[in-house]
Motif scaffolding. Sequence first.
Motif, PDB file in Angstrom:
ATOM      1  N   LEU A 248      -1.004  -3.194  -0.165  1.00 56.57           N
ATOM      2  CA  LEU A 248      -0.606  -1.796  -0.026  1.00 56.57           C
ATOM      3  C   LEU A 248      -1.291  -1.180   1.180  1.00 56.57           C
ATOM      4  N   GLU A 249      -0.488  -0.644   2.096  1.00 55.40           N
ATOM      5  CA  GLU A 249      -1.047   0.007   3.271  1.00 55.40           C
ATOM      6  C   GLU A 249      -1.014   1.526   3.121  1.00 55.40           C
ATOM      7  N   LEU A 250      -2.153   2.161   3.324  1.00 60.93           N
ATOM      8  CA  LEU A 250      -2.222   3.612   3.437  1.00 60.93           C
ATOM      9  C   LEU A 250      -1.824   3.963   4.864  1.00 60.93           C
ATOM     10  N   LYS A 251      -0.627   4.522   5.013  1.00 63.13           N
ATOM     11  CA  LYS A 251      -0.064   4.784   6.337  1.00 63.13           C
ATOM     12  C   LYS A 251      -0.505   6.145   6.857  1.00 63.13           C
ATOM     13  N   SER A 252      -1.112   6.151   8.036  1.00 65.28           N
ATOM     14  CA  SER A 252      -1.554   7.404   8.674  1.00 65.28           C
ATOM     15  C   SER A 252      -2.306   8.314   7.714  1.00 65.28           C
ATOM     16  N   PRO A 253      -3.338   7.830   7.047  1.00 66.47           N
ATOM     17  CA  PRO A 253      -4.033   8.656   6.041  1.00 66.47           C
ATOM     18  C   PRO A 253      -4.673   9.906   6.625  1.00 66.47           C
ATOM     19  N   GLU A 254      -4.885   9.913   7.940  1.00 63.79           N
ATOM     20  CA  GLU A 254      -5.441  11.115   8.560  1.00 63.79           C
ATOM     21  C   GLU A 254      -4.493  12.316   8.431  1.00 63.79           C
ATOM     22  N   LEU A 255      -3.215  12.046   8.170  1.00 59.44           N
ATOM     23  CA  LEU A 255      -2.242  13.126   7.969  1.00 59.44           C
ATOM     24  C   LEU A 255      -2.261  13.664   6.540  1.00 59.44           C
ATOM     25  N   TYR A 256      -2.886  12.916   5.635  1.00 60.09           N
ATOM     26  CA  TYR A 256      -2.780  13.226   4.208  1.00 60.09           C
ATOM     27  C   TYR A 256      -4.167  13.230   3.552  1.00 60.09           C
ATOM     28  N   PRO A 257      -4.945  14.267   3.755  1.00 58.00           N
ATOM     29  CA  PRO A 257      -6.302  14.295   3.170  1.00 58.00           C
ATOM     30  C   PRO A 257      -6.280  14.030   1.667  1.00 58.00           C
ATOM     31  N   GLY A 258      -7.157  13.146   1.232  1.00 55.84           N
ATOM     32  CA  GLY A 258      -7.258  12.824  -0.183  1.00 55.84           C
ATOM     33  C   GLY A 258      -6.291  11.773  -0.674  1.00 55.84           C
ATOM     34  N   ILE A 259      -5.492  11.177   0.221  1.00 58.89           N
ATOM     35  CA  ILE A 259      -4.486  10.211  -0.234  1.00 58.89           C
ATOM     36  C   ILE A 259      -5.125   8.950  -0.815  1.00 58.89           C
ATOM     37  N   GLU A 260      -6.345   8.639  -0.400  1.00 56.73           N
ATOM     38  CA  GLU A 260      -7.006   7.460  -0.945  1.00 56.73           C
ATOM     39  C   GLU A 260      -7.224   7.610  -2.453  1.00 56.73           C
ATOM     40  N   LEU A 261      -7.831   8.720  -2.846  1.00 53.43           N
ATOM     41  CA  LEU A 261      -8.077   8.963  -4.268  1.00 53.43           C
ATOM     42  C   LEU A 261      -6.759   9.116  -5.019  1.00 53.43           C
ATOM     43  N   GLN A 262      -5.810   9.846  -4.432  1.00 51.59           N
ATOM     44  CA  GLN A 262      -4.529  10.061  -5.099  1.00 51.59           C
ATOM     45  C   GLN A 262      -3.813   8.734  -5.361  1.00 51.59           C
ATOM     46  N   THR A 263      -3.831   7.851  -4.376  1.00 51.67           N
ATOM     47  CA  THR A 263      -3.183   6.540  -4.546  1.00 51.67           C
ATOM     48  C   THR A 263      -3.879   5.741  -5.638  1.00 51.67           C
ATOM     49  N   LEU A 264      -5.202   5.758  -5.634  1.00 49.49           N
ATOM     50  CA  LEU A 264      -5.942   5.029  -6.671  1.00 49.49           C
ATOM     51  C   LEU A 264      -5.671   5.613  -8.052  1.00 49.49           C
ATOM     52  N   MET A 265      -5.547   6.918  -8.140  1.00 50.47           N
ATOM     53  CA  MET A 265      -5.241   7.540  -9.428  1.00 50.47           C
ATOM     54  C   MET A 265      -3.863   7.110  -9.924  1.00 50.47           C
ATOM     55  N   GLN A 266      -2.892   7.023  -8.996  1.00 55.16           N
ATOM     56  CA  GLN A 266      -1.559   6.576  -9.384  1.00 55.16           C
ATOM     57  C   GLN A 266      -1.584   5.115  -9.831  1.00 55.16           C
ATOM     58  N   LEU A 267      -2.307   4.287  -9.108  1.00 50.44           N
ATOM     59  CA  LEU A 267      -2.427   2.881  -9.484  1.00 50.44           C
ATOM     60  C   LEU A 267      -3.096   2.738 -10.854  1.00 50.44           C
ATOM     61  N   HIS A 268      -4.126   3.533 -11.087  1.00 57.15           N
ATOM     62  CA  HIS A 268      -4.798   3.516 -12.389  1.00 57.15           C
ATOM     63  C   HIS A 268      -3.843   3.929 -13.498  1.00 57.15           C
ATOM     64  N   HIS A 269      -3.093   4.984 -13.248  1.00 54.60           N
ATOM     65  CA  HIS A 269      -2.137   5.491 -14.240  1.00 54.60           C
ATOM     66  C   HIS A 269      -1.126   4.417 -14.627  1.00 54.60           C
ATOM     67  N   GLN A 270      -0.770   3.563 -13.676  1.00 51.59           N
ATOM     68  CA  GLN A 270       0.243   2.539 -13.933  1.00 51.59           C
ATOM     69  C   GLN A 270      -0.339   1.177 -14.295  1.00 51.59           C
ATOM     70  N   GLY A 271      -1.641   1.149 -14.554  1.00 58.27           N
ATOM     71  CA  GLY A 271      -2.256  -0.077 -15.037  1.00 58.27           C
ATOM     72  C   GLY A 271      -2.642  -1.079 -13.976  1.00 58.27           C
ATOM     73  N   TRP A 272      -2.637  -0.659 -12.708  1.00 54.84           N
ATOM     74  CA  TRP A 272      -2.919  -1.592 -11.624  1.00 54.84           C
ATOM     75  C   TRP A 272      -4.387  -1.649 -11.221  1.00 54.84           C
ATOM     76  N   LEU A 273      -5.245  -0.948 -11.933  1.00 52.73           N
ATOM     77  CA  LEU A 273      -6.676  -1.058 -11.640  1.00 52.73           C
ATOM     78  C   LEU A 273      -7.437  -1.700 -12.792  1.00 52.73           C
ATOM     79  N   ASP A 274      -6.709  -2.413 -13.652  1.00 46.04           N
ATOM     80  CA  ASP A 274      -7.410  -3.172 -14.679  1.00 46.04           C
ATOM     81  C   ASP A 274      -7.913  -4.487 -14.072  1.00 46.04           C
ATOM     82  N   LYS A 275      -8.660  -5.232 -14.855  1.00 43.28           N
ATOM     83  CA  LYS A 275      -9.323  -6.422 -14.326  1.00 43.28           C
ATOM     84  C   LYS A 275      -8.329  -7.439 -13.762  1.00 43.28           C
ATOM     85  N   GLY A 276      -7.234  -7.670 -14.482  1.00 47.17           N
ATOM     86  CA  GLY A 276      -6.287  -8.679 -14.050  1.00 47.17           C
ATOM     87  C   GLY A 276      -5.613  -8.339 -12.734  1.00 47.17           C
ATOM     88  N   HIS A 277      -5.171  -7.093 -12.581  1.00 51.90           N
ATOM     89  CA  HIS A 277      -4.506  -6.699 -11.346  1.00 51.90           C
ATOM     90  C   HIS A 277      -5.482  -6.693 -10.172  1.00 51.90           C
TER      91      HIS A 277
END
Length: 294
Positions: free
Chosen positions: A150-179
Motif C-alpha cells: 500500500l502506497e501513501l500517495k502524496s501524504p504531504e497533501l493530506y495531513p494525518g493520512i498515516e493514522l487515518q489509513t492505519l485506523m481503516q486497516l485496523h477497522h477491517q482486520g488488517w492489523l492483526d498478527k496474521g495480516h
Amino acid sequence: MRIRPVATVVAGALMGLSALALSTTAAQAAPNGHRTVTVAHRGAPTHAPENTLASIDAARRLGDVWVENDVQRTKDGELVILHDNSLARTTDVEQVFPDRKPWNVKDFTLTEIEKLDAGSWFSPKFEGERVPTLEDYMDAVEDNGQRLLLELKSPELYPGIELQTLMQLHHQGWLDKGHVKRRLIIQSFNADAVKAVHRIRPDVKTGFLGNPSVADLPTYAEFCDQINPNYTTVTPSYINAVHGLTGPHGRRLQLYTWTVDDGAKAVGLARMGADGIISNKADEIREALQTSDD
C-alpha cells in the motif's frame, strides 16, 4: 463504516493502535516459491483499468498474490484508491465537471467522485467501473486472498493520512498478527510519512520509495524494512549496501524495485539480489523468473 478525516493526531487513537503492535515482524516470503517477490503494480493494468476492483480481480485470475495500490483522500475526508493527484487521466471528470480544472482528488467529495466512470478510458467493456474507496478495496483484496503493498500517495497533501489509513486497516482486520506478519507492507516516497507509520504501528512492515545515498541508508534502516528504488538506479553494489543493514525488525533490509515490465531485465535484477519486482505485467515477470530457475 468509513473512517472520517483526522484533523489532528489524537493521542488516544495513537496509543490504541500502538498497543496492538507486535514486537517483531517475520520476513514476508514470495508465495510462489521463487525467492524474488513479484508485485502487481496497480493490479493488472494491462488487462483492466489501474487501481480499480476490476484490476485486482484480473490480477487474481492471473495468479498475482501481491498487489500494489495508491491511497489518497477526498475533500470530505474519505480514503480512495487513485494514482495521480488529478482525476483527469483515469476518469471522465473533465466531461462531468468541466469547470473544476485541474480536477485534483483533494478538491472533490466522495459523492462527486462516485459519479465518475473510471473504466471507459481503458476499454468500453469497463464502462461504469468506479474509483474504489480504501474500504471497498480492502474488502476485495481480502476476498481474493491477496497481499498488499500500500502506497501513501502524496501524504504531504493530506495531513494525518498515516493514522487515518492505519485506523481503516485496523477497522477491517488488517492489523492483526496474521495480516501484519504475511500480507501487508506500507510504503511512500515521503520519508516522514513512513516514519509516522513506523511510530504509530512499529510492527507494520514499511518501505521507502527512492534511492537514498549509501551513506544515508543506516538512517532509513531505523524506520524502514525496505528501500524501493526505480530499477534504472539499481546496481549490485547498491543492493549489497542495502542488504548489509538490519531493519527495524532485526532482519536484513530488503530492496523492491519498480516498474519492471521486461522479463530479461527482471531476471537480471533478481540475480543481483533484488528481493521484489514491482511490475505492470507481474504474471509475465513471475513466469520469466520461474523459467530462469528451470
